[in-house]
Design a protein around this motif. Structure first.
Motif, short mmCIF file in Angstrom:
data_model
loop_
_atom_site.label_atom_id
_atom_site.label_comp_id
_atom_site.label_asym_id
_atom_site.label_seq_id
_atom_site.Cartn_x
_atom_site.Cartn_y
_atom_site.Cartn_z
N GLY A 138 0.80 -1.22 0.00
CA GLY A 138 0.00 0.00 0.00
C GLY A 138 0.83 1.27 0.00
O GLY A 138 0.31 2.35 -0.28
N LYS A 139 2.12 1.15 0.32
CA LYS A 139 3.02 2.30 0.33
C LYS A 139 3.84 2.40 -0.96
O LYS A 139 4.69 3.28 -1.09
CB LYS A 139 3.98 2.21 1.52
CG LYS A 139 3.30 2.07 2.88
CD LYS A 139 2.55 3.32 3.26
CE LYS A 139 1.95 3.18 4.66
NZ LYS A 139 1.17 4.38 5.06
N ALA A 140 3.59 1.48 -1.89
CA ALA A 140 4.37 1.45 -3.12
C ALA A 140 3.90 2.53 -4.10
O ALA A 140 2.70 2.82 -4.20
CB ALA A 140 4.27 0.09 -3.78
N HIS A 141 4.86 3.11 -4.81
CA HIS A 141 4.58 4.12 -5.85
C HIS A 141 5.28 3.68 -7.13
O HIS A 141 6.43 4.06 -7.38
CB HIS A 141 5.04 5.50 -5.41
CG HIS A 141 4.38 6.00 -4.18
ND1 HIS A 141 3.13 6.58 -4.18
CD2 HIS A 141 4.78 6.00 -2.88
CE1 HIS A 141 2.79 6.92 -2.95
NE2 HIS A 141 3.77 6.58 -2.14
N ASP A 189 1.70 -6.37 3.23
CA ASP A 189 0.81 -5.43 3.90
C ASP A 189 0.03 -4.65 2.84
O ASP A 189 0.60 -3.84 2.11
CB ASP A 189 1.63 -4.49 4.78
CG ASP A 189 0.75 -3.56 5.60
OD1 ASP A 189 1.30 -2.66 6.27
OD2 ASP A 189 -0.50 -3.70 5.55
N ALA A 190 -1.28 -4.90 2.77
CA ALA A 190 -2.12 -4.27 1.74
C ALA A 190 -2.80 -3.02 2.24
O ALA A 190 -3.72 -2.51 1.58
CB ALA A 190 -3.16 -5.27 1.25
N ASP A 191 -2.38 -2.49 3.39
CA ASP A 191 -3.00 -1.28 3.95
C ASP A 191 -2.85 -0.12 2.98
O ASP A 191 -1.74 0.28 2.64
CB ASP A 191 -2.35 -0.94 5.29
CG ASP A 191 -3.03 0.23 5.97
OD1 ASP A 191 -2.36 0.94 6.74
OD2 ASP A 191 -4.24 0.46 5.71
N GLY A 192 -3.96 0.42 2.51
CA GLY A 192 -3.94 1.55 1.58
C GLY A 192 -3.78 1.15 0.14
O GLY A 192 -3.68 2.02 -0.75
N LEU A 193 -3.75 -0.14 -0.14
CA LEU A 193 -3.53 -0.61 -1.51
C LEU A 193 -4.78 -0.38 -2.36
O LEU A 193 -5.90 -0.65 -1.95
CB LEU A 193 -3.17 -2.09 -1.50
CG LEU A 193 -2.80 -2.71 -2.85
CD1 LEU A 193 -1.50 -2.11 -3.37
CD2 LEU A 193 -2.65 -4.22 -2.70
N GLY A 194 -4.58 0.12 -3.56
CA GLY A 194 -5.67 0.34 -4.50
C GLY A 194 -5.13 0.35 -5.92
O GLY A 194 -3.95 0.09 -6.16
N MET A 195 -5.98 0.66 -6.86
CA MET A 195 -5.56 0.66 -8.25
C MET A 195 -4.48 1.71 -8.50
O MET A 195 -3.72 1.61 -9.47
CB MET A 195 -6.77 0.91 -9.17
CG MET A 195 -7.82 -0.19 -9.10
SD MET A 195 -7.16 -1.87 -9.33
CE MET A 195 -6.54 -1.78 -11.00
N LYS A 196 -4.38 2.71 -7.63
CA LYS A 196 -3.33 3.73 -7.77
C LYS A 196 -1.94 3.13 -7.64
O LYS A 196 -0.96 3.72 -8.11
CB LYS A 196 -3.53 4.82 -6.71
CG LYS A 196 -3.41 4.31 -5.28
CD LYS A 196 -3.61 5.42 -4.26
CE LYS A 196 -3.61 4.86 -2.84
NZ LYS A 196 -2.36 4.18 -2.50
N ASN A 197 -1.84 1.99 -6.98
CA ASN A 197 -0.55 1.35 -6.77
C ASN A 197 -0.14 0.46 -7.95
O ASN A 197 0.94 -0.12 -7.92
CB ASN A 197 -0.55 0.52 -5.49
CG ASN A 197 -0.85 1.34 -4.26
OD1 ASN A 197 -1.95 1.28 -3.73
ND2 ASN A 197 0.11 2.12 -3.80
N PHE A 198 -1.02 0.34 -8.94
CA PHE A 198 -0.72 -0.52 -10.06
C PHE A 198 -0.59 0.30 -11.34
O PHE A 198 -1.21 1.34 -11.51
CB PHE A 198 -1.82 -1.58 -10.24
CG PHE A 198 -1.82 -2.61 -9.15
CD1 PHE A 198 -1.08 -3.76 -9.27
CD2 PHE A 198 -2.55 -2.40 -7.99
CE1 PHE A 198 -1.06 -4.71 -8.27
CE2 PHE A 198 -2.55 -3.34 -6.98
CZ PHE A 198 -1.80 -4.50 -7.12
N SER A 199 0.26 -0.18 -12.22
CA SER A 199 0.51 0.46 -13.50
C SER A 199 0.99 -0.63 -14.45
O SER A 199 1.31 -1.75 -14.03
CB SER A 199 1.55 1.56 -13.36
OG SER A 199 2.81 0.99 -13.04
#
Length: 448
Positions: A138-141, A189-199
């Motif tokens: 969830g913290k990945a950019h 840890d998927a906290d805050g994970l959403g489609m914004k984290n995928f590309s």
């Protein structure tokens, strides 16, 4: 590193010598020999695979390891032909990718920036001594991550970390736990994970990592926890992610909702869990838990033992029927050892039909025993030398005595000189005061 595919079982060693605390290097080598319990049926098929690979000149000495062969057999459902193909593909990939030298040759100098945009790292061990690997998805950019590295470089870093885990972390955990540790526990840890984290770049990276893990490092994952998984993850992201994973790996993954972190404490002690996962660890002095690389592999003594075991292998092999299992296992696997060189418990030690290999093994054991004997003799000589009282030659003793006497004489002279200086200073102060008083009287008279 999200871990390999498949399932394994770690074997216990009941040797009392391993449980004793021994200080000398020679004894440490012996104490860290881990009993290798094998299933007889597995041994037969592994030896058959080994002979097939030898006939095809596809078994480099570096990878001539019983448990590495067994891992590939398991992932191919013990089909010899399929395993040979998978093995040869692995050797081809390792040669092209440079996996054998990647620990020494590859420098991932952008690691600090990468961990900012993709927080990850090893931290502690679970209750059975397995290393824990954590990623904060969830913290990945992904966009920023690709600004500081590339997919190819990150994949090399991933492989380098996998090689370090097999060659350094798992052996160190085995020593610390007094049992064979062959697999890892992973927490995502998927906290805050959403489609914004995928590309598209993130999807390509995930696909590349999954292929490497399942094809070239099978049977190295014990269990994976996906924690803090919200409704969006469970209904959209997780179903999509399963397309990149094989069924055996999917069966080993447990998805936990945000309120279910306490389930981690069933398999991991709170001191080994970061506070953001419900534990009590913060690693404040190391810049945070995911930057600390906390684990037994950082213990200098254990690291030294791992090195000695690689240089001076002491194989111990005990055959056992299929029903022999350790208390930790709830899976129908027969155990494996992912590190090819550690303890060197390769099939050559149990192959009764290959005379030359058996002779080589005997020679190696004889060399090791000779080295241990020499170490013991050196330790004995050092002990005897340390017991000899130190004697100073008469000439030197007289010289030292004379020097001490002169030092004492100088100290007395300094004390006398210091006393004289104090008296002189006091006299000068007295004269100064008298002069000041006389000057003041003269000034008053002049004013009158």
């Amino acid at each position: 590193m999200s871990g390999g595919c498949g399932h394994t079982t770690d074997k216990l060693s009941d040797s009392e010598d391993e449980r004793s605390r021994i200080g000398s290097p020679a004894k440490k080598l012996i104490s860290c020999s881990i009993e290798d319990v094998r299933d007889e049926n597995d041994e037969k098929i592994v030896l058959k695979l080994r002979q097939e690979l030898l006939n095809k000149h596809s078994l480099p000495p570096r990878h001539d390891d019983y448990h590495m062969l067994l891992r590939f057999l398991k992932t191919m459902d013990f089909n010899i032909d399929k395993t040979v193909s998978a093995w040869e593909e692995m050797l081809k990939w390792r040669n092209e990718f440079g996996a054998d030298q990647i620990i020494q040759d590859f420098n991932f100098n952008e690691l600090d920036q990468v961990t900012m945009y993709y927080p990850q790292g090893y931290h502690g061990v679970d209750k059975n001594g397995r290393p824990i690997y954590i990623e904060r998805l969830g913290k990945a950019h992904p966009g920023k991550l690709m600004d500081v590295t590339t997919i190819d470089r990150y994949l090399k870093y991933h492989v380098q970390e996998f090689e370090k885990a097999l060659q350094q972390k798992l052996p160190a955990c085995s020593i610390a736990a007094k049992r064979r540790v062959t697999t890892t526990t992973t927490i995502l840890d998927a906290d805050g994970l959403g489609m914004k984290n995928f590309s598209p770049a993130a999807a390509n990276l995930l696909s590349s990592i999954a292929k490497v893990d399942c094809s070239y490092y099978p049977e190295t994952l014990h269990r994976m926890f996906i924690v803090n998984a919200g409704f969006g993850f469970r209904s959209l992201i997780w179903p999509a992610a399963q397309k990149f994973l094989d069924p055996v790996t999917i069966a080993k993954i447990q998805v936990l909702e945000p309120k279910s972190l306490s389930k981690l404490l069933e398999t991991i002690d709170s001191s080994q869990l970061p506070d953001f996962l419900g534990g009590v660890c913060t690693c404040a002095n190391e810049g945070g838990c995911l930057r600390s690389n906390k684990g037994p592999w950082n213990d200098p003594e254990i690291a030294e033992l791992v090195h000695h075991m690689e240089v001076n292998p002491i194989p111990q092999t005990t055959k056992a029927p299929l029903h022999v299992r350790d208390h930790d296992s709830q899976e129908p696997a027969q155990g494996e050892w992912s590190q090819p060189q550690l303890l060197n418990t390769s099939s050559e030690n149990s192959c009764s039909t290959n005379t030359s290999r058996r002779e080589d093994s005997s020679i190696n054991k004889e060399i090791v025993l000779q080295c241990l004997d020499r170490l013991k003799k050196l330790e004995k000589e050092c002990t005897e030398i340390s017991r000899i009282p130190v004697k100073t030659p008469d000439e030197n003793e007289k010289l030292l005595t004379g020097t001490l006497e002169r030092i004492k004489s100088l100290e007395l002279d300094l004390d006398k000189t210091q006393s004289v200086l104090h008296l002189t200073l006091a006299k000068q102060l007295q004269i100064t005061e008298q002069l000041d008083s006389h000057y003041e009287e003269q000034r008053k008279r002049c004013c009158i």
